[in-house]
Design an enzyme around this catalytic site. Sequence first.
Site, PDB file in Angstrom:
ATOM      1  N   LYS A 228       0.763  -1.328  -0.026  1.00 31.39           N
ATOM      2  CA  LYS A 228      -0.003   0.198  -0.076  1.00 31.39           C
ATOM      3  C   LYS A 228       0.773   1.264  -0.163  1.00 31.39           C
ATOM      4  O   LYS A 228       2.127   1.164   0.320  1.00 31.39           O
ATOM      5  CB  LYS A 228      -1.149   0.106   1.287  1.00 31.39           C
ATOM      6  CG  LYS A 228      -2.321  -0.920   0.963  1.00 31.39           C
ATOM      7  CD  LYS A 228      -3.369  -0.335   1.824  1.00 31.39           C
ATOM      8  CE  LYS A 228      -4.592  -1.432   1.275  1.00 31.39           C
ATOM      9  NZ  LYS A 228      -5.766  -1.043   2.452  1.00 31.39           N
ATOM     10  N   ARG A 262      -4.475  -9.839   4.405  1.00 31.06           N
ATOM     11  CA  ARG A 262      -4.973  -9.937   3.003  1.00 31.06           C
ATOM     12  C   ARG A 262      -3.516  -9.296   2.131  1.00 31.06           C
ATOM     13  O   ARG A 262      -2.934  -8.385   2.451  1.00 31.06           O
ATOM     14  CB  ARG A 262      -5.827  -8.578   2.612  1.00 31.06           C
ATOM     15  CG  ARG A 262      -6.623  -8.722   1.307  1.00 31.06           C
ATOM     16  CD  ARG A 262      -7.720  -7.593   1.265  1.00 31.06           C
ATOM     17  NE  ARG A 262      -8.259  -7.725  -0.067  1.00 31.06           N
ATOM     18  CZ  ARG A 262      -7.937  -6.838  -1.092  1.00 31.06           C
ATOM     19  NH1 ARG A 262      -7.156  -5.924  -0.973  1.00 31.06           N
ATOM     20  NH2 ARG A 262      -8.435  -6.967  -2.154  1.00 31.06           N
TER      21      ARG A 262
END
Length: 293
Positions: A228, A262
């Site tokens: 991210k 995840r």
Amino acid sequence: MERGGQREIRFRGRTMRTDRPLVMAIINRTPDSFYDRGSTYGTAEALAAVETAVAEGADIIDIGGVKAGPGATVDVTEEIRRVVPFVAEVRQRFPGLAISVDTWRHEVGRSAVAEGADLLNDTWAGADPRLAEVAAEFGAGYVCSHTGGATPRTRPHRVAYDDIVADVIAEVTRRAEALAALGVPRDGILIDPTHDFGKNTWHSLELTRRLDQLTATGWPVLVALSNKDFVGESLGADVRDRLVGTLAATAICAWQGAAVFRAHNVAETCQTLDMVAVILGQRAPAKVLRGFA
């Protein structure tokens, strides 16, 4: 019920492992995802990615049909076309595998659960309230996220919180209790601080640093850290150079008790979580010969 120090998680009757946190492998049925750039948009490529992820140790497969960030419009019909037949195919090939669908739309959720999905990964914090009703009706699991009220597929701009951790805890626990009251199975509800969604890098770092406050709520915590922007901005790293930073954040969150991760990089994530679990004493080393042989 708890085993091995972790709360037992079930999705539609599927009892999940507790010897280490669960790994949720990301399968993007999109041509424009930020990380894989459409490499699993095709059905054959996506099925191969599922097979690889399962072989590498994934416990859950998370299937999404819409890019999280701004981009081309994807209506309900197109999202269903991308996701639902694929869910059916994965369920047929892997009858014991837990399947998650990354959507905020109740129409997509209903069709996917009817074809065998076990978990609804609502990354946009109840933007469509009827998605929760689908989970309750079918007994599916549900991910409660936090976005600070952001509209789906928008990026944060000068967002501010008095205390980001307190804000997240208040929102996701409130939604988790509301879901349980609605009839969603309590042992299938996860809470997600939702790094980067409605947040800047400082917010995501603070959530990582203080994740133990979320795990202390008693709800299983899912974290989506993989490659991210907060990792990239912290290290000055492009998308393809964020694995080491992601795994560092993964280890810190695992140490603080996160239950589900995840991830794009399944094998590396599993190995990181295995090592943390061994250090914590939650599982034994694979072998111990040093000093004995």
